[in-house]
Motif scaffolding. Sequence first.
Motif, PDB file in Angstrom:
ATOM      1  N   THR A  60       0.808  -1.219   0.000  1.00 42.78           N
ATOM      2  CA  THR A  60       0.000   0.000   0.000  1.00 42.78           C
ATOM      3  C   THR A  60       0.842   1.271   0.000  1.00 42.78           C
ATOM      4  OG1 THR A  60      -0.142   0.098   2.420  1.00 42.78           O
ATOM      5  CG2 THR A  60      -1.812  -1.202   1.279  1.00 42.78           C
ATOM      6  N   TYR A  61       2.159   1.125   0.197  1.00 42.24           N
ATOM      7  CA  TYR A  61       3.013   2.313   0.316  1.00 42.24           C
ATOM      8  C   TYR A  61       4.216   2.170  -0.601  1.00 42.24           C
ATOM      9  CZ  TYR A  61       5.895   5.850   2.837  1.00 42.24           C
ATOM     10  OH  TYR A  61       6.682   6.911   3.187  1.00 42.24           O
ATOM     11  N   LEU A  62       5.282   1.557  -0.137  1.00 42.56           N
ATOM     12  CA  LEU A  62       6.529   1.538  -0.897  1.00 42.56           C
ATOM     13  C   LEU A  62       6.381   0.852  -2.244  1.00 42.56           C
ATOM     14  CD1 LEU A  62       9.028   0.756   2.005  1.00 42.56           C
ATOM     15  CD2 LEU A  62       8.519   2.969   0.964  1.00 42.56           C
ATOM     16  N   ASP A  63       5.584  -0.207  -2.301  1.00 40.81           N
ATOM     17  CA  ASP A  63       5.365  -0.909  -3.566  1.00 40.81           C
ATOM     18  C   ASP A  63       4.011  -0.559  -4.169  1.00 40.81           C
ATOM     19  OD1 ASP A  63       7.822  -2.194  -3.313  1.00 40.81           O
ATOM     20  OD2 ASP A  63       6.950  -3.834  -2.146  1.00 40.81           O
ATOM     21  N   GLY A  64       3.360   0.458  -3.641  1.00 39.23           N
ATOM     22  CA  GLY A  64       2.051   0.862  -4.131  1.00 39.23           C
ATOM     23  C   GLY A  64       2.152   1.957  -5.176  1.00 39.23           C
ATOM     24  N   VAL A  65       1.000   2.564  -5.456  1.00 38.30           N
ATOM     25  CA  VAL A  65       0.945   3.653  -6.436  1.00 38.30           C
ATOM     26  C   VAL A  65       0.468   4.923  -5.749  1.00 38.30           C
ATOM     27  CG1 VAL A  65       0.532   2.093  -8.371  1.00 38.30           C
ATOM     28  CG2 VAL A  65      -1.418   3.071  -7.137  1.00 38.30           C
ATOM     29  N   LEU A  66       0.824   6.039  -6.326  1.00 38.19           N
ATOM     30  CA  LEU A  66       0.445   7.328  -5.761  1.00 38.19           C
ATOM     31  C   LEU A  66      -1.032   7.615  -6.023  1.00 38.19           C
ATOM     32  CD1 LEU A  66       3.543   9.457  -6.840  1.00 38.19           C
ATOM     33  CD2 LEU A  66       3.075   8.471  -4.582  1.00 38.19           C
ATOM     34  N   GLU A  67      -1.663   8.280  -5.035  1.00 40.75           N
ATOM     35  CA  GLU A  67      -3.074   8.644  -5.140  1.00 40.75           C
ATOM     36  C   GLU A  67      -3.235  10.139  -4.888  1.00 40.75           C
ATOM     37  OE1 GLU A  67      -5.953   6.220  -3.025  1.00 40.75           O
ATOM     38  OE2 GLU A  67      -4.356   4.787  -2.558  1.00 40.75           O
ATOM     39  N   GLU A  68      -4.279  10.689  -5.476  1.00 39.66           N
ATOM     40  CA  GLU A  68      -4.604  12.079  -5.227  1.00 39.66           C
ATOM     41  C   GLU A  68      -4.813  12.293  -3.726  1.00 39.66           C
ATOM     42  OE1 GLU A  68      -7.986  15.421  -6.485  1.00 39.66           O
ATOM     43  OE2 GLU A  68      -8.097  13.363  -7.257  1.00 39.66           O
ATOM     44  N   GLY A  69      -4.201  13.344  -3.193  1.00 39.40           N
ATOM     45  CA  GLY A  69      -4.325  13.665  -1.778  1.00 39.40           C
ATOM     46  C   GLY A  69      -3.173  13.175  -0.920  1.00 39.40           C
ATOM     47  N   GLN A  70      -2.293  12.380  -1.493  1.00 43.93           N
ATOM     48  CA  GLN A  70      -1.111  11.990  -0.728  1.00 43.93           C
ATOM     49  C   GLN A  70      -0.104  13.147  -0.705  1.00 43.93           C
ATOM     50  OE1 GLN A  70       0.128   8.294  -2.606  1.00 43.93           O
ATOM     51  NE2 GLN A  70      -1.093   7.089  -1.161  1.00 43.93           N
ATOM     52  N   VAL A  71       0.622  13.266   0.391  1.00 44.47           N
ATOM     53  CA  VAL A  71       1.631  14.313   0.549  1.00 44.47           C
ATOM     54  C   VAL A  71       2.965  13.636   0.825  1.00 44.47           C
ATOM     55  CG1 VAL A  71       2.363  16.317   1.887  1.00 44.47           C
ATOM     56  CG2 VAL A  71      -0.069  15.970   1.385  1.00 44.47           C
ATOM     57  N   LEU A  72       3.986  14.035   0.103  1.00 43.85           N
ATOM     58  CA  LEU A  72       5.286  13.395   0.237  1.00 43.85           C
ATOM     59  C   LEU A  72       6.401  14.396  -0.020  1.00 43.85           C
ATOM     60  CD1 LEU A  72       6.066  11.285  -2.944  1.00 43.85           C
ATOM     61  CD2 LEU A  72       4.115  12.814  -2.798  1.00 43.85           C
ATOM     62  N   THR A  73       7.601  13.982   0.357  1.00 46.55           N
ATOM     63  CA  THR A  73       8.786  14.799   0.104  1.00 46.55           C
ATOM     64  C   THR A  73       9.528  14.260  -1.111  1.00 46.55           C
ATOM     65  OG1 THR A  73      10.336  13.464   1.416  1.00 46.55           O
ATOM     66  CG2 THR A  73       9.028  15.118   2.596  1.00 46.55           C
ATOM     67  N   VAL A  74      10.243  15.146  -1.772  1.00 48.80           N
ATOM     68  CA  VAL A  74      11.203  14.751  -2.808  1.00 48.80           C
ATOM     69  C   VAL A  74      12.527  15.377  -2.406  1.00 48.80           C
ATOM     70  CG1 VAL A  74      11.807  14.809  -5.251  1.00 48.80           C
ATOM     71  CG2 VAL A  74       9.401  14.593  -4.566  1.00 48.80           C
ATOM     72  N   GLU A  75      13.530  14.533  -2.112  1.00 50.55           N
ATOM     73  CA  GLU A  75      14.750  15.034  -1.470  1.00 50.55           C
ATOM     74  C   GLU A  75      16.004  14.266  -1.875  1.00 50.55           C
ATOM     75  OE1 GLU A  75      15.207  14.043   2.682  1.00 50.55           O
ATOM     76  OE2 GLU A  75      13.320  12.941   2.709  1.00 50.55           O
ATOM     77  N   PRO A  76      16.379  14.282  -3.139  1.00 50.18           N
ATOM     78  CA  PRO A  76      17.642  13.632  -3.504  1.00 50.18           C
ATOM     79  C   PRO A  76      18.822  14.378  -2.894  1.00 50.18           C
ATOM     80  CG  PRO A  76      16.831  14.942  -5.319  1.00 50.18           C
ATOM     81  CD  PRO A  76      15.756  14.967  -4.268  1.00 50.18           C
ATOM     82  N   GLY A  77      19.921  13.667  -2.763  1.00 47.51           N
ATOM     83  CA  GLY A  77      21.120  14.300  -2.214  1.00 47.51           C
ATOM     84  C   GLY A  77      22.377  13.608  -2.690  1.00 47.51           C
ATOM     85  N   LEU A  78      23.491  14.297  -2.547  1.00 44.23           N
ATOM     86  CA  LEU A  78      24.821  13.726  -2.773  1.00 44.23           C
ATOM     87  C   LEU A  78      25.654  13.992  -1.532  1.00 44.23           C
ATOM     88  CD1 LEU A  78      25.825  14.546  -6.476  1.00 44.23           C
ATOM     89  CD2 LEU A  78      25.737  12.285  -5.402  1.00 44.23           C
ATOM     90  N   TYR A  79      26.288  12.940  -1.032  1.00 38.00           N
ATOM     91  CA  TYR A  79      27.048  13.029   0.212  1.00 38.00           C
ATOM     92  C   TYR A  79      28.444  12.481  -0.071  1.00 38.00           C
ATOM     93  CZ  TYR A  79      22.148  13.286   1.336  1.00 38.00           C
ATOM     94  OH  TYR A  79      20.818  13.622   1.323  1.00 38.00           O
ATOM     95  N   LEU A  80      29.348  13.385  -0.387  1.00 37.45           N
ATOM     96  CA  LEU A  80      30.681  13.039  -0.866  1.00 37.45           C
ATOM     97  C   LEU A  80      31.637  13.087   0.319  1.00 37.45           C
ATOM     98  CD1 LEU A  80      30.438  15.155  -4.135  1.00 37.45           C
ATOM     99  CD2 LEU A  80      29.746  12.772  -3.759  1.00 37.45           C
ATOM    100  N   GLN A  81      31.865  11.927   0.914  1.00 33.16           N
ATOM    101  CA  GLN A  81      32.561  11.848   2.195  1.00 33.16           C
ATOM    102  C   GLN A  81      33.983  12.418   2.111  1.00 33.16           C
ATOM    103  OE1 GLN A  81      30.890  10.975   4.800  1.00 33.16           O
ATOM    104  NE2 GLN A  81      29.072  10.247   3.695  1.00 33.16           N
ATOM    105  N   PRO A  82      34.432  13.053   3.193  1.00 27.31           N
ATOM    106  CA  PRO A  82      35.743  13.720   3.148  1.00 27.31           C
ATOM    107  C   PRO A  82      36.914  12.754   3.042  1.00 27.31           C
ATOM    108  CG  PRO A  82      34.832  13.770   5.370  1.00 27.31           C
ATOM    109  CD  PRO A  82      33.750  13.259   4.478  1.00 27.31           C
ATOM    110  N   ASP A  83      36.698  11.470   3.361  1.00 22.68           N
ATOM    111  CA  ASP A  83      37.793  10.500   3.317  1.00 22.68           C
ATOM    112  C   ASP A  83      37.608   9.477   2.205  1.00 22.68           C
ATOM    113  OD1 ASP A  83      35.562   9.361   4.443  1.00 22.68           O
ATOM    114  OD2 ASP A  83      36.618   8.372   6.092  1.00 22.68           O
ATOM    115  N   ASP A  84      36.785   9.787   1.210  1.00 20.33           N
ATOM    116  CA  ASP A  84      36.480   8.847   0.130  1.00 20.33           C
ATOM    117  C   ASP A  84      37.497   9.002  -0.997  1.00 20.33           C
ATOM    118  OD1 ASP A  84      35.426   7.299  -1.895  1.00 20.33           O
ATOM    119  OD2 ASP A  84      33.352   7.894  -1.523  1.00 20.33           O
ATOM    120  N   GLU A  85      38.380   8.019  -1.114  1.00 17.43           N
ATOM    121  CA  GLU A  85      39.462   8.105  -2.096  1.00 17.43           C
ATOM    122  C   GLU A  85      39.021   7.744  -3.504  1.00 17.43           C
ATOM    123  OE1 GLU A  85      42.660   5.807  -0.440  1.00 17.43           O
ATOM    124  OE2 GLU A  85      43.315   7.484   0.821  1.00 17.43           O
TER     125      GLU A  85
END
Length: 461
Positions: A390-415
């Motif tokens: 009903t949620y993660l594998d479900g479909v979106l419905e009118e009236g649902q509220v959600l966030t859209v928040e992609p990010g990049l986290y480039l660690q300071p010690d990542d060689e």
Amino acid sequence: MTDPHSPATGRAPRLNIGSHDLPVSPELSRFMAADWAPSPLPDAARVSAYALTPARRARLSARFPGERLIIPAGELKVRSNDCDHRFRPHSAYAWLTGLTGEDQVGHVLVLEPSGPHGHEPVLYLRPRSPRADGNEEFYRDRRYGEFWVGRRPDLDEAERLTGLRCAHLDALGSPTGRNAATDAELASALSELRLVKDAWEVGQLQLAVDHTTAGFEDVVRSLPRALAHPRGERWIEGVFGLRARAEGNGTGYDTIAASGAHACVLHWIRNDGPLDRGDLLLLDAGVETDSLYTADITRTLPLSGRFSPVQRQVYELVLAAQEAGMAALRPGASFRDFHRAGMRVIAEGLAEWGVLKDARGDLHRRYTLCSSGHMLGLDVHDCARARAQTYLDGVLEEGQVLTVEPGLYLQPDDETLPPELRGIGVRIEDDLVITATGGPPIWGGQPPPGGGGGGGLGGGL
């Protein structure tokens, strides 16, 4: 006035008295019990969701015909010694009763089976203590006494506030039935019933977004002082927290005020670092309204006022991923579609930079790791107990509220990264409601300093 004695035992309740409290003489006890003027709540007082809660309870009743349902508000939790954490009632309890205050500690909503299929809701609560007949709770009880923590409604007042039949908490005893605190099926149902928001809920979320927008603007105005403070992240947290407490119930979650490489820690809430003009500030924060609906917005700002070329490179890739994710939102789309759309952009960008050999597979997750959004409402990660179908594998419905928040986290010690990319963290997050036709969000605020392009200092609903 309510009965001062426990209905279950006929005795006065045991008081929560500290070890340093002075004893009370009989003379003082008699003096404290006398000469108090009436102070009733206004007859017209109602919870803000008064007109909506009956239909919510009816929907829950229909899911569990003939079964006794128990929905607790929750209990206090000790912070240290005799100091408790600030109390917030459980979201399912708040949704079904409209009661959202700190005075709901220990209260329980019970849906008693009634008739062939329905239920009668009964609210069991700790009513206001009388100031007569030897009852000392109102001035001696540190946890529940009116002089210590504030006034509670009496039973009649609670019935007027909620439209529910109300009974003394002690009359509940040890209830049996499906309990939302322990029953996974009931907890899932309560989450799933909240997946689609009604117009009133969307209005509360818009209010939360508007207050959050103002809080982000407060932060931008405070940056000169924050930059001068040895723990500038804490200064930022405090500035936003002032807006949240002044306009609503507080923050909907612990504020993330992450500068420099701290922005690469997804849930950085220590907020104990200084601010450097050469770094970015990632601010993830949301105001929770008095009705307990919260916003969840993130902006990443250049503390110098302008992005450096490499900072702009990272920011614009994340912004493009967010725009791709938002474009994928529509009724009938898979919930995961917007995440997939954003991650395609991220993977392709990392491949263009030479960080990845190509955009196929899931190796991009080393640099972005988490999902690109979640449901939003009474909880910042709302409806989390809903079943996957009903949620993660479900479909979106009118009236649902959600966030859209992609990010990049480039660690300071990542060689695996070129040195100039290391230690940069960027996330951009907005709050959106699914409408019948889809379409762009309504933006709040102005673009961030530095000419980053797109986004604003508030979220969109």
